[in-house]
Design a protein around this motif. Sequence first.
Motif, short mmCIF file in Angstrom:
data_model
loop_
_atom_site.label_atom_id
_atom_site.label_comp_id
_atom_site.label_asym_id
_atom_site.label_seq_id
_atom_site.Cartn_x
_atom_site.Cartn_y
_atom_site.Cartn_z
N SER A 369 36.85 49.60 39.17
CA SER A 369 36.48 49.98 40.56
C SER A 369 37.25 49.00 41.72
CB SER A 369 34.97 49.78 40.82
OG SER A 369 34.43 48.82 40.15
N THR A 370 37.95 48.02 41.11
CA THR A 370 38.88 47.37 42.25
C THR A 370 40.46 47.60 41.72
OG1 THR A 370 39.13 45.29 40.61
CG2 THR A 370 37.04 45.45 42.11
N LEU A 371 41.05 47.31 42.74
CA LEU A 371 42.66 47.59 42.66
C LEU A 371 43.19 46.57 41.76
CD1 LEU A 371 43.36 48.46 46.42
CD2 LEU A 371 43.45 49.98 44.54
N ALA A 372 42.79 45.20 41.83
CA ALA A 372 43.13 44.32 40.96
C ALA A 372 42.98 44.55 39.40
CB ALA A 372 42.66 42.98 41.32
N ALA A 373 41.86 45.17 39.22
CA ALA A 373 41.47 45.36 37.63
C ALA A 373 42.08 46.70 37.20
CB ALA A 373 39.88 45.74 37.78
N ILE A 374 42.60 47.74 38.08
CA ILE A 374 43.24 48.96 37.84
C ILE A 374 44.73 48.25 37.39
CG2 ILE A 374 44.66 50.67 38.68
CD1 ILE A 374 42.12 51.50 40.35
N LYS A 375 45.35 47.41 37.79
CA LYS A 375 46.56 46.79 37.60
C LYS A 375 46.52 45.62 36.80
CE LYS A 375 48.07 47.75 42.54
NZ LYS A 375 48.48 47.12 43.46
N SER A 376 45.47 45.24 35.93
CA SER A 376 45.26 44.13 35.03
C SER A 376 45.86 44.44 34.09
CB SER A 376 43.83 43.75 34.94
OG SER A 376 43.77 42.74 33.83
N PRO A 377 46.63 43.32 33.23
CA PRO A 377 47.29 43.75 31.94
C PRO A 377 46.13 43.46 30.81
CG PRO A 377 47.79 41.46 32.81
CD PRO A 377 47.19 42.16 33.93
N LYS A 378 45.08 43.24 31.29
CA LYS A 378 44.21 43.01 30.26
C LYS A 378 43.08 44.36 30.06
CE LYS A 378 43.19 37.99 31.12
NZ LYS A 378 42.05 37.25 31.45
N LEU A 379 43.71 45.37 30.75
CA LEU A 379 43.09 46.53 30.64
C LEU A 379 43.60 47.35 29.37
CD1 LEU A 379 40.87 48.17 32.34
CD2 LEU A 379 42.74 49.43 33.48
N THR A 380 42.76 47.86 28.51
CA THR A 380 43.07 48.49 27.41
C THR A 380 42.56 49.91 27.57
OG1 THR A 380 41.13 48.10 26.26
CG2 THR A 380 42.97 46.49 25.74
N TYR A 381 43.65 51.00 27.05
CA TYR A 381 43.48 52.43 27.38
C TYR A 381 44.44 53.27 26.56
CZ TYR A 381 46.47 51.61 31.09
OH TYR A 381 47.71 51.04 31.70
N ASP A 382 44.03 54.38 26.27
CA ASP A 382 44.99 55.45 25.61
C ASP A 382 46.10 55.52 26.71
OD1 ASP A 382 45.99 58.21 25.51
OD2 ASP A 382 44.57 58.21 23.79
N PRO A 383 47.31 55.66 26.53
CA PRO A 383 48.12 56.11 27.55
C PRO A 383 47.91 57.13 28.59
CG PRO A 383 49.30 55.70 25.59
CD PRO A 383 47.90 55.70 25.10
N ARG A 384 47.04 58.18 28.02
CA ARG A 384 46.82 59.31 28.85
C ARG A 384 45.91 58.87 29.92
NH1 ARG A 384 45.58 63.07 23.86
NH2 ARG A 384 44.81 61.17 23.15
N PHE A 385 45.18 57.82 29.75
CA PHE A 385 44.07 57.47 30.69
C PHE A 385 44.66 56.67 32.04
CE2 PHE A 385 40.72 54.45 32.01
CZ PHE A 385 39.57 55.24 32.03
N LYS A 386 45.95 56.49 31.97
CA LYS A 386 46.69 55.99 33.07
C LYS A 386 46.54 56.93 34.08
CE LYS A 386 50.60 53.30 34.64
NZ LYS A 386 50.69 54.08 35.75
N THR A 387 46.66 58.19 33.90
CA THR A 387 46.44 59.42 34.76
C THR A 387 45.47 59.06 35.86
OG1 THR A 387 47.61 60.99 33.39
CG2 THR A 387 45.99 61.67 35.16
N PHE A 388 44.20 58.54 35.08
CA PHE A 388 42.90 58.54 35.90
C PHE A 388 43.19 57.25 36.89
CE2 PHE A 388 41.83 61.38 32.32
CZ PHE A 388 41.45 62.38 33.04
N LEU A 389 43.50 56.18 36.35
CA LEU A 389 43.73 55.18 36.90
C LEU A 389 44.87 55.10 38.27
CD1 LEU A 389 44.52 52.35 33.93
CD2 LEU A 389 42.45 53.08 35.08
N ASP A 390 45.74 56.10 38.09
CA ASP A 390 46.67 56.35 39.15
C ASP A 390 45.86 57.24 40.09
OD1 ASP A 390 48.63 54.93 37.87
OD2 ASP A 390 49.78 56.79 36.94
N ILE A 391 45.02 58.07 39.94
CA ILE A 391 44.21 59.13 40.61
C ILE A 391 43.34 58.08 41.34
CG2 ILE A 391 42.67 60.77 40.85
CD1 ILE A 391 43.68 62.08 38.35
N ALA A 392 42.63 57.24 40.83
CA ALA A 392 41.76 56.38 41.49
C ALA A 392 42.39 55.59 42.58
CB ALA A 392 41.17 55.56 40.51
#
Length: 447
Positions: A369-392
């Motif tokens: 829920s922060t722009l910094a966290a969305i871009k954080s290299p520490k965020l781990t996720y299925d590559p497809r999850f990036k779609t939702f990060l981009d939408i947010a």
Amino acid sequence: MPRAIPEMVRNAAFALTASLTLLTTACTGQSGSGAADDPSKETTLTFWHAWSAPSEVAAVKSLIAGFEKAHPTLHVDVVGNMTDDKINQALRTGGAKAPDVISSFTTNNVGKFCSSGALVDLNPFFEKSGIDPETTFPKAMNEYTQFDGNRCSVPLLGDAYGLYYNKTAFKKAGITSPPKTWTEFEADARKLTIPQGDGYRQLGFMPNYHGWESTTEHYFAQFSPTYFDSDGKSNLAADPAFEAGFTLQKRLVDELGGFQKLEKFRATLGDEWGPRHPFHTGQVAMQLDGEWRLGMAEEAGPDFEIGVAPLPVPDDQADQYGKGYITGTIAGIAATSTKQNAAWELVKYLTTDTDAVVNFSNAIHNVPSTLAAIKSPKLTYDPRFKTFLDIAANPHSTTTPASVNGGVYLVTIQQFGYAYESGRATDLTAGLKKTAAQIDTDIAQAK
């Protein structure tokens, strides 16, 4: 968090709003700028949240442990699995066991929380801490946590809605990529629909409003509507985005077999939260849903490859492809709390500390829920999850605005949607005007 929460308000909005009206009689706590407690002294805070699954409870426990390590003088008693009704009652009555900090899954109640004074305005706290919410949080999340200039809540992870599609079915139908416009979507939905008897062997898309997450607000988000005008009146009959949204959905219903046939088929399908969800089983080829669906669908062991993309947009808004509907969990400080400075330290950590937000997101698989966290290299996720990060993070993504009577206006719109898709209402223009008038009446009575 979102296994059953994002749309809970559809079934419970009136009950929640009724319980929230109790808040107007007893919310007389300190204002944010007037908090006098010293957070450097030994203080025990009470934090109420709604998470209940073992993995989620463990994630909250870890989150609080991180806070206590960073703030040795502050301690937190955590109470989980708290419904909005229980939270509302506690905010009304206060007392030694009442929460100092709460989190709620129901963003539609922000308007009531703010206007009633149940939660304190956090603007003075943000200013004192030198944090700018507009540059800290995604645009839509920043919008749904305030009402009439009162920022009584703050985002605590979020939900973004997109399109899930059966890549195997797409390939069989000769479709090479997910649709970007509604015109492309309609063509794909028809192509993916395979009739069988009086039903379907495969339905391209379930357009009906009872079709799990296919609500009016999720459809309309792709049209970027303005729900209220500058005077606070319903814009339902004035903004062409609403007519376009209703028209699109009704055309999909008619093109894919008609309301009755679709409803009959829907009655044979699995429920939204079980392993037999029709997208999991391949009975429905495309699904409008939130980011949590990816993990649930994979756990169900489908015999096809799952694709994820943003929802389509109107043809004349093709340059905004990538946007979507945003909602999420909120946090706030109880007006009855006598420990508001200490409570702010907890809220600030939970919602603006990048590592804390990232770790919590990694643990429960919601959108940061922060722009910094969305871009954080520490965020781990299925590559497809990036779609939702981009939408947010997309500035064109939208949410539904807060209202003084909570989500009642959304329920009113949805009720008209049921009537229009089924054919019980046939005059769209007249129906939008009547629905807008009802929304205005309800809001006037709530003030």
